[in-house]
Design a protein around this motif. Sequence first.
Motif: not given
Length: 281
Positions: A107, A111, A120, A124, A204
């Motif tokens: 993860h 990022h 990813h 988000h 997050h």
Amino acid sequence: MTALFLEHQSVLRFGFFFGILILMAIWEVLAPRRPLTMSKRGRWFSNLSIVFIDAVAVRLVFPGAAIGMALFVERHQWGLLNNLALPDGAAIAAGVISLDFAIYLQHVMFHAVPAFWRLHMMHHSDLDFDTTTGIRFHPIEILLSMGIKMSVVVVLGISALAVLIFEILLNATSLFNHGNVRLPGRIDGLLRLIVVTPEMHRVHHSVLIRETNSNFGFNVPWWDRLFGTYRNQPAAGHQDMTIGLSQFRDPRRLTLPWLLVLPMIGNPGSYSFWSRTKAGI
Ligand SMILES: [Zn+2]
Ligand SMILES: [Zn+2]
């Protein structure tokens, strides 16, 4: 016993997935944490369609998936745990915890590296945060993640039962920790000592870069605390914080077809660590 679990793995997976999804959906209706900004119907259609597409993609590319790999590795006695004389329970616990650590590192990597961030960022881009956000991952990210998980299984010799337990747990905690649910502060404080709670993971999903790049854990909160990526609360508070990414605010551009091509055509912004380092931000 192990054979029985593995034989019924599909029933176990679907049972936990739908059972927890339904429980979370009921909890979200009875005690929502924040008002949703988008229509639930459209978002749920997109997010549930994505989980279906993900499942088909994994089945096509990796028919045996991580469990098949674990059985193969076990047969050939490959990997660390298959060569240590640990009691079964300890080997399973070590396998589950190692996979969780690997997913935390993965993860962080998604990022950090701009190309991975492009995949990813679909997760988000959700403008709301509810239980279905927990299953909204681009199919290519899911395939990469499966490849990484299978590599960890080979190197560490993780058993098929440990993989099954981990996958069911990860699915369950992801549905839980994306929940738009109210939890009394004291209970949240106790729970987040052992599991990532919705209050912790919501940080997050903040639009603020420093908050997006914190709280990477999915199952246990310990990795964030250990590696300095833990952030207690969002600066604006849970009610006033903005969810999503600053470059994607138009819901008409976040429907299913747009989401699938987001990594290819979407603006990644300056969220990933390395793009920010290069830009000197
Ligand atoms: Zn993330
Ligand atoms: Zn998330």
